[in-house]
Design an enzyme around this catalytic site. Sequence first.
Site, PDB file in Angstrom:
ATOM      1  N   ASP A   1      60.822 -73.888  35.023  1.00 25.26           N
ATOM      2  CA  ASP A   1      60.082 -73.187  33.968  1.00 25.26           C
ATOM      3  C   ASP A   1      59.737 -74.178  32.862  1.00 25.26           C
ATOM      4  O   ASP A   1      60.615 -74.837  32.296  1.00 25.26           O
ATOM      5  CB  ASP A   1      60.939 -72.041  33.412  1.00 25.26           C
ATOM      6  CG  ASP A   1      60.150 -71.164  32.443  1.00 25.26           C
ATOM      7  OD1 ASP A   1      59.749 -70.054  32.845  1.00 25.26           O
ATOM      8  OD2 ASP A   1      59.933 -71.598  31.298  1.00 25.26           O
TER       9      ASP A   1
ATOM     10  N   GLU B   1      54.103 -69.906  33.901  1.00 23.44           N
ATOM     11  CA  GLU B   1      54.470 -71.327  33.916  1.00 23.44           C
ATOM     12  C   GLU B   1      55.748 -71.556  34.715  1.00 23.44           C
ATOM     13  O   GLU B   1      56.493 -72.485  34.462  1.00 23.44           O
ATOM     14  CB  GLU B   1      54.598 -71.860  32.473  1.00 23.44           C
ATOM     15  CG  GLU B   1      55.732 -71.254  31.656  1.00 23.44           C
ATOM     16  CD  GLU B   1      55.295 -70.063  30.802  1.00 23.44           C
ATOM     17  OE1 GLU B   1      54.344 -69.353  31.189  1.00 23.44           O
ATOM     18  OE2 GLU B   1      55.925 -69.838  29.748  1.00 23.44           O
TER      19      GLU B   1
END
Length: 297
Positions: free
Chosen positions: A169, A212
């Site tokens: 992440d 993301e």
Amino acid sequence: MKILTVDDSDVQLRIVKAVVKSAGHEAVGATDGQVAWDMLQKEHYRLIITDWMMPVLNGLELIQRIRAANWASYTYIILLTSQDTKSQVIAGLNAGADDYLTKPFDPAELVARLGIAQRILDLEARLADMARQDLLTGLANRRALYETLQAALSQATREQSPLSLVLVDLDHFKLVNDQYGHPVGDQVLQRVAETLSKNKRGYDTVGRWGGEEFLVILPNTDLDQAMIAAERLRATLAAAQLVVTDKISITLNASLGVTSTQHTPSPFTIETLLKQTDAALYQAKGNGRNCVRAFTA
Ligand SMILES: [Mg+2]
């Protein structure tokens, strides 16, 4: 293409197989519907040419079974039969055949119809690829990752080998969007995807899990090895200059959560593994980000 040809007549089977081979395909034979059905349980055939009248399981019953099974990949079926009345043709097509050809047949016509089948199956394959790809990054999307994960988990269970997951992440990605705008944010995600693809190990699968977040599937990998692989990805990403334009080059860190089937009570489920990876990632975020954490129970 490998084509399954089904006919209870030896002579017919040989003729059809010869035509299939003359069209540049590989032909595999089955002597009735049941034999074909059993073969289909072991291997997927994208194209089947089947006779109608056969002992044990006839062609129509075979077709109905295949359609009811509703496999993930399409099976194109040509019914090749001496049943040639209008009502029989209609019954064959209604049973689920894609095409219908009557015996005695013209080899050139069968070859032409194989060409139609090939066009449809090529299109199907292209659509299937598109459905598995993340539009922005070209990586496997969440659907494809689920499928890969399911297959990897089955293999791990069967071979009693470890399977690990790494969830990546990006740290403070929102700031990129806020500062430079979403088009630049999108380009950053593309650069990150390239970096992860280039630096993953050969057997691993990397995909975009969402936003993301990127998921790496590491088959036949225990927790220690997965931690090493994850740390390498973290370091590579932290060192990478994500060049977006002449003027903009961004450095992004990531937090990574790692888990392995080693430390998961059997039988493993995808949901358990994902939950653990998520928990590990949460720990990495809590530990100041830009670091790798393993799941601990
Ligand atoms: Mg027959």
